[in-house]
Design an enzyme around this catalytic site. Sequence first.
Site, PDB file in Angstrom:
ATOM      1  CE  LYS A 100      -3.742  -1.752   2.331  1.00  0.00           C
ATOM      2  NZ  LYS A 100      -5.324  -1.554   3.226  1.00  0.00           N
ATOM      3  CG  ASN A 140     -22.758   3.376  10.928  1.00  0.00           C
ATOM      4  OD1 ASN A 140     -23.025   4.024  10.118  1.00  0.00           O
ATOM      5  ND2 ASN A 140     -21.403   2.735  10.881  1.00  0.00           N
ATOM      6  CB  CYS A 193     -19.549   0.640   8.686  1.00  0.00           C
ATOM      7  SG  CYS A 193     -17.820   1.353   8.403  1.00  0.00           S
TER       8      CYS A 193
HETATM    9  N1  LIG Z   1     -14.762   2.241   5.698  1.00  0.00           N
HETATM   10  C1  LIG Z   1     -15.792   3.371   5.881  1.00  0.00           C
HETATM   11  O1  LIG Z   1     -16.541   3.666   5.210  1.00  0.00           O
HETATM   12  C2  LIG Z   1     -15.799   3.826   7.292  1.00  0.00           C
HETATM   13  C3  LIG Z   1     -16.636   4.996   7.532  1.00  0.00           C
HETATM   14  C4  LIG Z   1     -16.592   5.375   8.672  1.00  0.00           C
HETATM   15  C5  LIG Z   1     -15.786   4.989   9.714  1.00  0.00           C
HETATM   16  N2  LIG Z   1     -14.881   3.848   9.529  1.00  0.00           N
HETATM   17  C6  LIG Z   1     -14.321   3.025  10.538  1.00  0.00           C
HETATM   18  O2  LIG Z   1     -12.822   3.738  10.365  1.00  0.00           O
HETATM   19  C7  LIG Z   1     -11.759   2.810  10.605  1.00  0.00           C
HETATM   20  C8  LIG Z   1     -10.916   2.340   9.662  1.00  0.00           C
HETATM   21  O3  LIG Z   1     -11.771   1.969   8.611  1.00  0.00           O
HETATM   22  P1  LIG Z   1     -11.489   1.293   7.026  1.00  0.00           P
HETATM   23  O4  LIG Z   1     -12.430   1.303   6.229  1.00  0.00           O
HETATM   24  O5  LIG Z   1     -10.474   2.814   6.694  1.00  0.00           O
HETATM   25  O6  LIG Z   1     -10.338   0.299   7.625  1.00  0.00           O
HETATM   26  P2  LIG Z   1      -9.108  -0.222   6.388  1.00  0.00           P
HETATM   27  O7  LIG Z   1      -9.204  -1.767   6.599  1.00  0.00           O
HETATM   28  O8  LIG Z   1      -9.644   0.205   4.977  1.00  0.00           O
HETATM   29  O9  LIG Z   1      -7.754   0.640   6.812  1.00  0.00           O
HETATM   30  C9  LIG Z   1      -7.262   0.461   7.862  1.00  0.00           C
HETATM   31  C10 LIG Z   1      -5.639   0.368   7.726  1.00  0.00           C
HETATM   32  O10 LIG Z   1      -5.034   0.406   8.704  1.00  0.00           O
HETATM   33  C11 LIG Z   1      -3.808  -0.294   8.572  1.00  0.00           C
HETATM   34  N3  LIG Z   1      -2.953  -0.466   9.706  1.00  0.00           N
HETATM   35  C12 LIG Z   1      -3.593  -1.558  10.705  1.00  0.00           C
HETATM   36  N4  LIG Z   1      -2.587  -1.317  11.595  1.00  0.00           N
HETATM   37  C13 LIG Z   1      -1.858  -0.586  11.791  1.00  0.00           C
HETATM   38  C14 LIG Z   1      -0.551   0.545  12.357  1.00  0.00           C
HETATM   39  N5  LIG Z   1      -0.665  -0.327  13.634  1.00  0.00           N
HETATM   40  N6  LIG Z   1      -0.138   1.333  12.070  1.00  0.00           N
HETATM   41  C15 LIG Z   1      -0.572   1.757  10.857  1.00  0.00           C
HETATM   42  N7  LIG Z   1      -1.523   1.192  10.072  1.00  0.00           N
HETATM   43  C16 LIG Z   1      -2.245   0.211  10.387  1.00  0.00           C
HETATM   44  C17 LIG Z   1      -4.116  -1.263   7.698  1.00  0.00           C
HETATM   45  O11 LIG Z   1      -3.151  -1.898   7.058  1.00  0.00           O
HETATM   46  C18 LIG Z   1      -5.147  -0.661   6.768  1.00  0.00           C
HETATM   47  O12 LIG Z   1      -4.632  -0.206   5.631  1.00  0.00           O
HETATM   48  C19 LIG Z   1     -12.614   1.259  11.048  1.00  0.00           C
HETATM   49  O13 LIG Z   1     -12.839   1.734  12.686  1.00  0.00           O
HETATM   50  C20 LIG Z   1     -14.139   1.674  10.632  1.00  0.00           C
HETATM   51  O14 LIG Z   1     -14.998   1.316  11.335  1.00  0.00           O
HETATM   52  C21 LIG Z   1     -14.984   3.410   8.042  1.00  0.00           C
END
Ligand SMILES: NC(=O)c1ccc[n+]([C@@H]2O[C@H](COP(=O)([O-])OP(=O)(O)OC[C@H]3O[C@@H](n4cnc5c(N)ncnc54)[C@H](O)[C@@H]3O)[C@@H](O)[C@H]2O)c1
Length: 455
Positions: free
Chosen positions: A35, A231, A283
């Site tokens: 990534k 949500n 989510c």
């Molecule tokens: N996707 C959505 O539509 C959305 C909307 C609102 C809230 N959220 C919330 O936001 C959060 C993230 O969601 P997302 O969809 O972006 O997840 P995602 O899985 O797409 O991204 C998370 C990223 O964090 C990285 N990661 C994990 N551990 C790490 C660390 N220690 N240091 C650095 N990077 C690390 C992973 O490799 C991954 O790329 C979740 O809690 C989700 O519920 C998501």
Amino acid sequence: MQVTIFGAGYVGLVTGVVLAELGHRVTVIEVVAEKVQSIRQGTSPIYEHGLDAMLTRVLASGNFQVTDTSEGVVESADVIFIAVGTPPLASGEADLRYVRQAALAIGHGLGSRKRQVVVNKATVPIGSANQVEVWIEDGFDGKPAEDVYTVASNPEFLREGTAIYDTLYPDRIVLGADRSWALEQLKALYRPILDQTFSPPPEVMRPRGLSAVALVETDRISAEMIKYAANAFLATKISFANEIANICERVGADVIEVSRGIGLDRRIGDRFLNAGAGWGGSCFGKDLSALIYTAEEYGYHPQLLQSTVSVNRDQRHRIVSRLQNALKTIKGRRVAIWGLAFKPGTDDLRDAPSLTVIAELSRLGARIHVYDPVAMPTLKRDYPELEVVYANGAIEALAGAEALIVLTEWPAFSQIGLDQIAQALSRPILIDGRNLWTPGAARAAGLDYHGVGRS
Ligand SMILES: NC(=O)c1ccc[n+]([C@@H]2O[C@H](COP(=O)([O-])OP(=O)(O)OC[C@H]3O[C@@H](n4cnc5c(N)ncnc54)[C@H](O)[C@@H]3O)[C@@H](O)[C@H]2O)c1
């Protein structure tokens, strides 16, 4: 401001690129090396309208960088976002292991001179701000001096597919903190969005008439709860529409008319009232499970939330039952599926209804041909155990198929003529899991049509 973000997923990457576009200096930390490489080259690992163009611009401006290590990028930050994943454990509880890793790294890198705000942007269970403080202090190896840092909650409401638009032009920004200086710092960070003073990027224009964004300033626990409640309500609204659809089918009403009729009532509103194959995505399911888990942990039985989940689960299976009623035997039959993504505009397949339908059809012995305009590479990569044939186009998927099931309302699908669909199928059964067509028009084209909540 100097901003550091943990996690380059939908939330972290989009937030980082947008804040850099607004003039902040952003460093994103991501643990997955591929990534990091792809982002450095200006190619986002996720599909979002306008993201690659903005990413290329902010990389060139020098305002945005991505790294695979937290070394040296925490100490200088004014604001540090935790935007890592919080997937569900088998119990329904949120898995906070990535949040913990990020918090330990933040504690390890914390400066000692200035007020740093650590922000929970990931969706984390009620009370997580306190928990993150404990982990930060574990990483720091002691207790930092008063007001060196604080943890705030700033839940994210972006929708996949319109993530940049939602970040630039949100319905509201929620900030939960128990230090006034932290609230001031976060308000300063978001000021261009709150006051809509920035020049809109060419990819994502400002909606007409938007001159300010609502701000909710509250305590941390309430901010955490706002995200879960939002949500849970949206998922409940869709499950409600599906329950009404199932009754409509039995009594001969048309759920499209019913949803329109109730949605015009401003107390109800017309959004999230579409009956169909059910909700999915990364989510809703996860956040509902986490809220149910929390409620039970505190001795409350959340029956409405549990029904929201079970109505949705049944709705996915109902798609397969419809096919079974129309086809009778499924074993050995070729079935086409249009749409894998849980909604249009994204390649995200997490908890998508298509996964349940494909698994169930495979179990029943169907040969499945699929087409999705963007999500096929994700299915190949993340679900190699699912046995499907990938078609190069929507019509190609229909060749020799005895039924078509539509699971995502990609606009391109409804532009395909019903005659063309009827001709391409070897037996003209159409299970319209998103109510893209009207029963009358589909039947006039010779299709054995089955929508949801209308006959
Ligand atoms: N996707 C959505 O539509 C959305 C909307 C609102 C809230 N959220 C919330 O936001 C959060 C993230 O969601 P997302 O969809 O972006 O997840 P995602 O899985 O797409 O991204 C998370 C990223 O964090 C990285 N990661 C994990 N551990 C790490 C660390 N220690 N240091 C650095 N990077 C690390 C992973 O490799 C991954 O790329 C979740 O809690 C989700 O519920 C998501």
